[in-house]
Write a protein that holds these residues in place. Structure first.
Motif, short mmCIF file in Angstrom:
data_model
loop_
_atom_site.label_atom_id
_atom_site.label_comp_id
_atom_site.label_asym_id
_atom_site.label_seq_id
_atom_site.Cartn_x
_atom_site.Cartn_y
_atom_site.Cartn_z
N ARG A 1 -4.95 -5.47 5.43
CA ARG A 1 -4.30 -4.20 5.73
C ARG A 1 -3.47 -3.74 4.54
O ARG A 1 -3.00 -4.54 3.73
N ASP A 2 -3.26 -2.45 4.44
CA ASP A 2 -2.42 -1.89 3.40
C ASP A 2 -0.96 -2.23 3.68
O ASP A 2 -0.53 -2.26 4.84
N ASP A 3 -0.20 -2.46 2.62
CA ASP A 3 1.23 -2.67 2.78
C ASP A 3 1.89 -1.35 3.16
O ASP A 3 1.57 -0.30 2.60
N LYS A 4 2.80 -1.42 4.11
CA LYS A 4 3.52 -0.22 4.53
C LYS A 4 5.01 -0.53 4.49
O LYS A 4 5.44 -1.60 4.92
#
Length: 99
Positions: free
Chosen positions: A64-67
């Motif tokens: 997953r993308d870092d948020k």
């Protein structure tokens, strides 16, 4: 390298993990740890010539993308801490002092 798993090692691991085991738990832990190390010894017996090492078990890169998200509120973060003082968690001493 063969690791010698004995009562002395189990007691050292107890101290490092900050846990206390009774005699029955020590025997079970000793048995389980030896079983785990047997699996590693089996891996050592494999012929891995020509097999490229993996640097990450998930080679597909589908992470997953870092948020950026707001942090956990301090009161909620401290909710399950055994020892706390002035809004901070108190951990075990690493230099021999008491906490």
């Amino acid at each position: 390298m063969k690791v010698q798993v004995d009562e002395e090692l189990i007691r050292k691991l107890e101290r490092l993990a900050l846990i206390s085991l009774n005699e029955e738990e020590r025997k079970e832990f000793l048995k389980d740890l030896n079983k785990i190390l047997e699996f590693f010894n089996k891996i050592d017996e494999l012929n891995l010539e020509g097999v490229e090492p993996m640097f990450h078990p998930i080679s597909s890169g589908k992470l997953r993308d870092d948020k950026v998200e707001p942090p956990l509120p301090r009161d909620e973060a401290l909710l399950n801490a055994r020892k706390k003082k002035d809004g901070y968690i108190i951990g075990p001493s690493t230099l021999g002092g008491s906490t």
